[in-house]
Design a protein around this motif. Structure first.
Motif, short mmCIF file in Angstrom:
data_model
loop_
_atom_site.label_atom_id
_atom_site.label_comp_id
_atom_site.label_asym_id
_atom_site.label_seq_id
_atom_site.Cartn_x
_atom_site.Cartn_y
_atom_site.Cartn_z
N VAL A 56 9.11 14.87 -25.33
CA VAL A 56 9.20 15.69 -24.13
C VAL A 56 9.71 14.85 -22.97
CG1 VAL A 56 7.90 17.05 -22.45
CG2 VAL A 56 7.32 17.18 -24.88
N THR B 100 1.56 15.94 -24.13
CA THR B 100 3.02 15.97 -24.03
C THR B 100 3.65 14.62 -24.39
OG1 THR B 100 2.79 15.51 -21.70
CG2 THR B 100 3.18 17.80 -22.30
N ILE C 165 11.91 19.71 -24.52
CA ILE C 165 11.93 18.93 -25.75
C ILE C 165 13.35 18.40 -25.96
CG2 ILE C 165 11.67 19.00 -28.27
CD1 ILE C 165 9.52 21.09 -27.91
#
Lengths: 233, 265
Positions: free
Chosen positions: A222, A184, A227
């Motif tokens: 992120v 992420t 997002i």
């Protein structure tokens, strides 16, 4: 690594799958299916080159291999072999076939860790990526274990899937997936960010449909399980 | 010296490949160029219909490939232009009856006797497309000013790159300047922005085209048709002549921008 009966590697045109020339065909296909299924999302849509070495593969075996790949949304494009039987089977199925320039060399290439191939010993410890110096047009898919940098546009219908970051020095209008194996912290940058869809790790975002968007470099990352896209720099 | 092989393709169906092939064939013949047009759409032939030559077919492309006739026997001479020939597709077979190597072989046999060989590609990206593109020296990609046609054209350019062919040039067909002006249709700029290809011609939407195709007299023979003039201009550009893009008065602004685009290259 050398004992692998199935090895899968990203190449310029998609995936290169090398199958052991000696192992029993049944176990090979079983192993191949398992390997692909483990990372189905990552491999999906790829164009595949299969290298079977000197093994003569009859048409029915090649047909079932092609079907096995197709069921997993992979397209068999090229068959590499030094066996005339295999080449003939490939032609019969309307696939491209060729003899690897040097089968031994090919084998070594497969075993080479990408790090070993880098000729310059940098003082800076970076991470590995690929640089693509052209526009990716509709239908083209890039898979990479590492970062992807495109010096050109990514057109609608083109797709990039990378385990690391994705940087587009151009217009991003296709689909890109950074951190494809769950990272992420991966980011996506583009000079003009107007993708069909962005994915980072397991998250998906679609572009807002306002027509006249400002053209400026943006970065997607992120934050709080979402997002977010903001001006780059 | 030998013929130039030009393949007309698009990816998407219905954008005007066959109309373009027929019109360029006729327009080149009118300019005194010895021209053969080949219909590579095996199983769905219609270039013969658009050129008004359907009732003269005896042998076809597959007959040539399978050795049932000599190449010359499958070539139909045009009624009006003795320097224009058509090699029709077979209607009863499929695309696999011909291979890319066959196409290269046939065009190589024709090269020495002609100035242009124009191949009408079928829609799609499969075998028929590969047959049509294999012998091409130059590829003309026909597209319409709409997103789906442009997307398919982009895919075609990608496939041409993979085959190590030149990226091709673009024919933007069925443009309606009035709609572009209102922002309801993609402009030539929008299309070039995505495809990054050189435009060799813009053909405006024209009500003369369909009746012309139905009657087998390509629209370029109609002096009153804008589309006809556009096709004639493309033919002249193919012969190396420098012809400015047609001025469609309703949107001169956009053509000026286009001219600038060409000037800047």
């Amino acid at each position: 690594m050398t004992d692998d009966i199935v090895s899968i590697k990203g190449i310029k045109d998609g995936l290169l799958i090398a199958l052991s020339p000696t192992e029993d065909w049944q176990s090979i296909t079983r192993e191949l299916a398992t390997k692909i299924d483990e990372k189905l999302a990552f491999f999906k849509g790829a164009r595949v080159t299969v290298n079977v070495g000197e093994r003569p593969v009859p048409k029915y075996d090649l047909t079932s291999l092609k079907a096995l790949l197709e069921r997993r949304a992979l397209t068999l494009i090229v068959v590499q072999s030094s066996s005339a039987t295999t080449i003939e089977s490939a032609h019969a199925l309307d696939l491209r076939a060729n003899v690897p320039q040097d089968s031994r060399q090919q084998k070594n290439d497969l075993d080479d860790d990408l790090h070993d191939a880098l000729p310059i010993d940098s003082e800076e410890h970076g991470t590995v990526g690929v640089m693509i110096k052209r526009t990716l047009r509709s239908g083209r898919t890039i898979h990479s274990r590492g970062h992807v940098i495109v010096f050109g546009d990514v057109n609608p219908g083109a797709k990039i899937i990378a385990t690391g970051d994705i940087i587009i020095w151009g217009k991003l209008r296709g689909m890109v997936h950074a951190g494809a194996e769950g990272d992420t912290s991966a980011v996506i940058c583009a000079l003009d960010m107007s993708p069909n869809q962005l994915r980072i790790a397991d998250l998906i975002a679609t572009a807002p449909s306002d027509k006249r968007h400002k053209v400026n470099p943006e970065v997607a990352s992120v934050r709080d399980e979402q997002i977010v896209v903001e001006t780059w720099g | 010296m030998g013929a130039k092989v030009i393949t007309i393709t698009s990816g998407k169906g219905g954008v005007g490949k066959t109309t373009t092939t027929a019109n360029l064939g006729v327009a080149l013949a009118r300019l005194g160029k010895k021209t053969v047009v080949i219909d590579a759409d095996i199983g769905l032939r219609n270039l013969d219909v658009v050129m008004g030559l359907e009732n003269r077919i005896v042998y076809d492309l597959v007959d040539v490939v399978e050795g049932r006739c000599r190449l010359r026997q499958a070539m139909i001479k045009h009624k009006q232009f003795p320097d224009l020939y058509l090699i029709p597709a077979a209607q009863t077979r499929d695309k696999t009856s011909v291979s890319p190597a066959d196409m290269i072989h046939i065009t190589d046999k024709l090269r020495s006797d002609f100035d242009f060989i124009i191949i009408d590609s079928p829609a799609g990206i499969e075998r028929g497309f590969r047959n049509a593109v294999a012998p091409a020296d130059e590829v003309l990609i026909v597209t319409n000013p709409e997103v789906s046609a442009v997307r398919d054209a982009d895919r075609i350019v990608g496939l041409l790159e993979a085959e190590h062919k030149n990226p091709g040039k673009l024919i933007l067909n069925r443009l309606k300047p009035a709609m572009v002006k209102k922002g309801e249709m993609l402009s030539a700029d929008d299309v070039v922005d995505i495809l990054a290809l050189e435009i060799i011609g813009i053909v405006p939407e024209d009500d003369h085209v369909i009746p012309a195709s139905n009657s087998g007299i390509p629209v370029t023979l109609n002096e009153n048709s804008h589309a006809g003039v556009a096709f004639r201009n493309i033919a002249r550009r193919l012969t190396g002549e420098d012809v400015a893009l047609m001025d469609l008065e309703t949107n001169s602004g956009f053509f000026q921008r286009l001219a600038k685009f060409f000037g800047g290259r």
